[in-house]
Design an enzyme around this catalytic site. Sequence first.
Site, PDB file in Angstrom:
ATOM      1  CG  ASP A  58      -2.122   1.019   1.061  1.00  0.00           C
ATOM      2  OD1 ASP A  58      -3.130   0.721   0.831  1.00  0.00           O
ATOM      3  OD2 ASP A  58      -1.908   2.156   1.482  1.00  0.00           O
ATOM      4  CB  ILE A  59       1.231   4.255  -2.222  1.00  0.00           C
ATOM      5  CG1 ILE A  59       1.345   3.154  -3.541  1.00  0.00           C
ATOM      6  CG2 ILE A  59       1.927   5.465  -2.607  1.00  0.00           C
ATOM      7  CD1 ILE A  59       0.998   4.176  -4.846  1.00  0.00           C
ATOM      8  CD  GLU A  74      -4.376   4.247  -1.141  1.00  0.00           C
ATOM      9  OE1 GLU A  74      -5.560   4.181  -2.092  1.00  0.00           O
ATOM     10  OE2 GLU A  74      -4.487   4.853  -0.052  1.00  0.00           O
TER      11      GLU A  74
END
Lengths: 277, 278
Positions: free
Chosen positions: A105-106, A148
Amino acid sequence: MSPPRFFQLISYSVASATDSSVIRLSDLRLDDARALLEHDPSSELPSPEASPAVYMQTILDGLCELSLRDPLTGLSNRRHFNHLLNREIESVARSGESVLLLIMDIDHFKKVNDTYGHHAGDLVLQAVSKCLEACVRPMDTVSRFGGEEFAAILPNCPSSFGPVVAERIREAVAALAITVSPSETIQVTISIGGAYAPEWVRSTIKLWTERADEQLYRAKSAGRNRVFIEEQRGVAVSADEKGMLFGHHLFGDPAAEGVAGDAAGSAVADSEMNRAN
Amino acid sequence: MSEVSNPPQDAVVEPTLALKSRSKVIAVTSGKGGVGKTFVSANLASALAKRGLRVLVLDADLGLANLDVVLNLYPKITLHDVFTGKSKLEDAIYKAPGGFSVLLAGSGMVEYSRLAPEVRDDFLRIMESLVPNYDIVLLDTGAGISDVVLFAVSMASEVLLVATPEPTALTDAYATIKVLGAQQKRQRIRIVINQVARTGDGTAITTQLQQVLDRFVNKDSEHPLKLIHMGDIPSDPAVRQAIMKRQLLAQSDPGCPAALSITQLASKVESAVIKHGA
């Protein structure tokens, strides 16, 4: 719109059974499908001169391809990924192979969107996707899980390799300089959680992804830009265990091996011993 | 920056299911296929029946077991028909040549190899209604550690693990023992070594397995696993002949060394499981 169209298609094919065995392409109303493919730059469009079979096949292949891919990043979408996960689950249940699932996950992605706009957000997603794909082997699959969040499935990944690969991904993403406008270049980081498929046991998509998610949550809680991988459940027989299992008198003794290799001969001796008992 | 964490406590396969009168149920299993698991199940059942016990052998490999081939029995009604509601349970139970009862899965069961929760429930229900009618129920499970095997084993109070002295069979047997210990908190696994070259080999092999377990598994376990050697079955050409004729040893060559060893095994199983469990 669609129910009457479906009905027309059915009634046509029923009629065609009696009237004619040839289906005319113009009656199939493939315009929507064709338009969908036209809008996708990577899709191949059937030529209007192609034979009906080739035309249909190209349209169907194009639609299948579209249905498996995330349009923004070109990665596998969640539908395709779940299909692949299921296949790995089946294979691990039989083979006991070591397969790692990573969920990534960004970090602070919302801030990117809020500060630089959604177009910049899209560029970040595309750059990170490209980077993720470059970090793994061709046999691995990277998918956009949603938003994301990304996932990767790494078949045949021994427990000692998992943290190394995940760490390489984390470093590569952190090193990216993403140009979001002529004057702006930004950097992002990624948090990674991982879990192995339990060897020899048929898991489920839900259980497996939950375990990887739990590790991702720990990576986020610990401050982000980190890798957490669940320790592999120790089912495999280690080299030390094998060494102890076979290192002693049972198989190390050449005399014992000689007897074991001559099973038929010794069975006669055994039968005599047993009858004597 | 990478950290490796401890695995959580959740088990992918539920360890033990509540089956009443589990004490009569023995799972016959093996780490590797082709070690004679089904052969042992069928011949042990026949030897137990000869001792006057009411015995049922259930094909718990859901259609991948070769019980029908070993027994030369191809029934019209199988567990599959019971699961799909086509037949009644009692109609699917057949009398095998050795004087014991048998419930075969049927080839249609292969589709159940993905163990859906409904299948588990059906299976448990069937077991609940069957077990009271017998003195002993043998579950002929699949080889390895798939969820079907673990589920079948979870319904049994005793595990009889069949292995051969071959290194690959022993490694797989060892892996199975570890999984059964870890996932089902088993503390006792009974061992039969098939195709031994000399009497006594099986005792040595079991001791060896126990030593490796003690060193690598039991040392920091709250549930130390104990292996109990139940007997050896010698390499015996009569076994091959019986299998080729699709007969039990008791039919084809009741006096052969392998048959005698299975008779001894039956007596040990009876005293260990039935008298102990009662």
